[in-house]
Design an enzyme around this catalytic site. Structure first.
Site, PDB file in Angstrom:
ATOM      1  N   ARG A   6       0.651  -1.039   0.013  1.00 12.84           N
ATOM      2  CA  ARG A   6       0.031  -0.204   0.074  1.00 12.84           C
ATOM      3  C   ARG A   6       0.950   1.256   0.086  1.00 12.84           C
ATOM      4  NH1 ARG A   6      -3.101  -3.313  -0.657  1.00 12.84           N
ATOM      5  NH2 ARG A   6      -5.194  -3.402   0.039  1.00 12.84           N
ATOM      6  N   SER A  66     -10.615   0.057   3.402  1.00 11.89           N
ATOM      7  CA  SER A  66     -10.020  -0.109   4.651  1.00 11.89           C
ATOM      8  C   SER A  66      -9.482   1.132   5.113  1.00 11.89           C
ATOM      9  CB  SER A  66      -8.956  -0.872   4.299  1.00 11.89           C
ATOM     10  OG  SER A  66      -9.366  -2.227   3.764  1.00 11.89           O
ATOM     11  N   GLU A 115      -5.119   4.540   6.200  1.00 14.67           N
ATOM     12  CA  GLU A 115      -4.700   4.286   4.849  1.00 14.67           C
ATOM     13  C   GLU A 115      -5.120   5.397   3.912  1.00 14.67           C
ATOM     14  OE1 GLU A 115      -6.825   2.298   1.793  1.00 14.67           O
ATOM     15  OE2 GLU A 115      -5.794   0.626   2.030  1.00 14.67           O
TER      16      GLU A 115
END
Ligand code: EPU
Length: 346
Positions: free
Chosen positions: A157, A234, A338
């Protein structure tokens, strides 16, 4: 240019105060607009799908540049998409054209240009594996060029493009399988859903359908009518714990929840724990804190913070802090958000 636009209208979390918005429908206008704003020293916030952004209630003091370039060109063995193209439209078009590779990344909200920025991944596939090149506009030098994946520093990520705004993605180029086979199935839950063995490939269309079903079951496919899906996906990344701390973390979890099988995954620099699992075991059930709250955890997946309609950015920040701090206190793991935050910090 539109003035006093509520940014809540442009984000999937549906929060964010007012700003001036410049909509750019061609790459030329996008580059020219950003160049002009930079020359005038006006702060720029780039926004495309708005699906990975938490913008504060004060809005943005500058100009939001909305990337609305939508060109998609499907070739014999790949696809080139302009930055603003809707990602799932791109995936669907490649699968319909008989190209394999992107099917596990079906149903992800957001734009094509955002995919390399945080090395988007799902169901065992990360975009770095298929990326041929990215077209970047360097705002400092004015240079525009195609960049190879090796220069982008991909990780879980993340990439060198995350958390900086000087390198702007204009287009992406993905290499795909003309035979129409999916990427090898490496994600247990997906392989089970398809009755496949680990590492097996299936027709891309079959895998896309299965991924869309799994995601929808977790509230991870946007549905304007369903507040349970009004999220930024998320909200935390799955924390990677350095090898030296793993025993201590496992002991803290066992002390709190008893002897259980703790889901973990190998990671290059330690052990990856499952944030959704940790949140739930720390005592934050699906739907926390309850039906009367305007910001709450999705009722289908604890890792998604959702806006039930009337939430402010402050409500979401407060929920995020409660969950993050609860997990840290109980298990000694600090989870990192995130989404990109603008005008707010956790
Ligand atoms: N779990 C729970 N409770 C929940 C949800 C999950 O206990 O409410 C536990 C279960 O043990 C489950 C495990 O967490 O087996 C993992 O859950 P899941 O398979 O849904 O994966 P995830 O870690 O929650 C990650 C990505 C998703 C991606 C899925 C599928 C991150 C931060 N998230 O989610 O990506 O779609 O895997 O590959 O890596 C995103 O980045 O926004 C995103 C949605």
């Amino acid at each position: 240019m539109r003035e006093s636009v509520r940014l809540a209208e442009l984000t999937t979390l549906r929060v964010g105060g007012p700003a001036t918005v410049a909509e750019c429908a061609t790459t030329e206008s996008l580059v020219a607009t950003v160049r002009a704003l930079d020359a005038a020293e006006i702060p720029v916030l780039l926004l495309a799908g708005g699906s990975n952004l938490l913008i504060g209630d004060e809005g943005f003091d500058g100009v939001v540049v909305a990337v609305r370039t939508e060109g998609v060109e499907i070739g014999a063995d790949g696809v080139v998409a302009e930055a603003g193209a809707n990602w799932d439209t791109v995936v669907a078009a490649t699968v319909a054209a008989g190209l394999g590779g992107l099917e596990c990344l079906s149903g992800i909200p957001g734009s094509a240009g955002a995919t390399p920025v945080q090395n988007v991944g799902a169901y065992g596939v990360e975009v770095e594996r298929l990326l041929r090149r990215v077209r970047l506009f360097d705002r400092a030098t004015g240079e525009i060029r195609w960049v190879a994946p090796g220069e982008l520093g991909f990780g879980y990520r993340t990439s060198v493009l995350k958390h900086r705004a000087d390198a702007m993605v204009l287009a992406v180029d993905y290499a795909l399988d003309p035979g129409g086979s999916s990427a090898p199935l490496r994600y247990g839950e997906l392989a089970v859903a398809l009755g496949a063995t680990n590492g097996e490939s299936r027709p891309a269309a079959e895998v896309r359908a299965a991924v869309l079903r799994l995601r929808a079951g977790k509230g991870m496919v946007l549905d304007p009518a369903d507040h349970d899906t009004w999220s930024a996906g998320s909200f935390f990344t799955n924390p990677v714990v350095p090898e030296a701390r793993v025993r201590e973390v496992r002991a803290a979890i066992t002390a709190h929840v008893g002897e259980v099988t703790i889901p973990t995954y190998p990671a290059p620099d330690g052990v990856k724990f499952s944030a959704g699992w940790l949140i739930e075991r720390a005592g934050f059930a699906k739907g926390f804190p309850g039906p009367s709250a305007s910001a709450r955890l999705s009722t289908k997946h604890t890792l998604a913070l959702t806006n039930r309609g009337g939430a402010t950015a402050a409500d979401l920040v407060s929920l995020a802090r409660t969950v993050r701090d609860g997990v840290a206190e109980r298990f000694g793991i600090r989870m990192e958000p995130e989404p990109v935050t603008v005008g707010v910090t956790l």
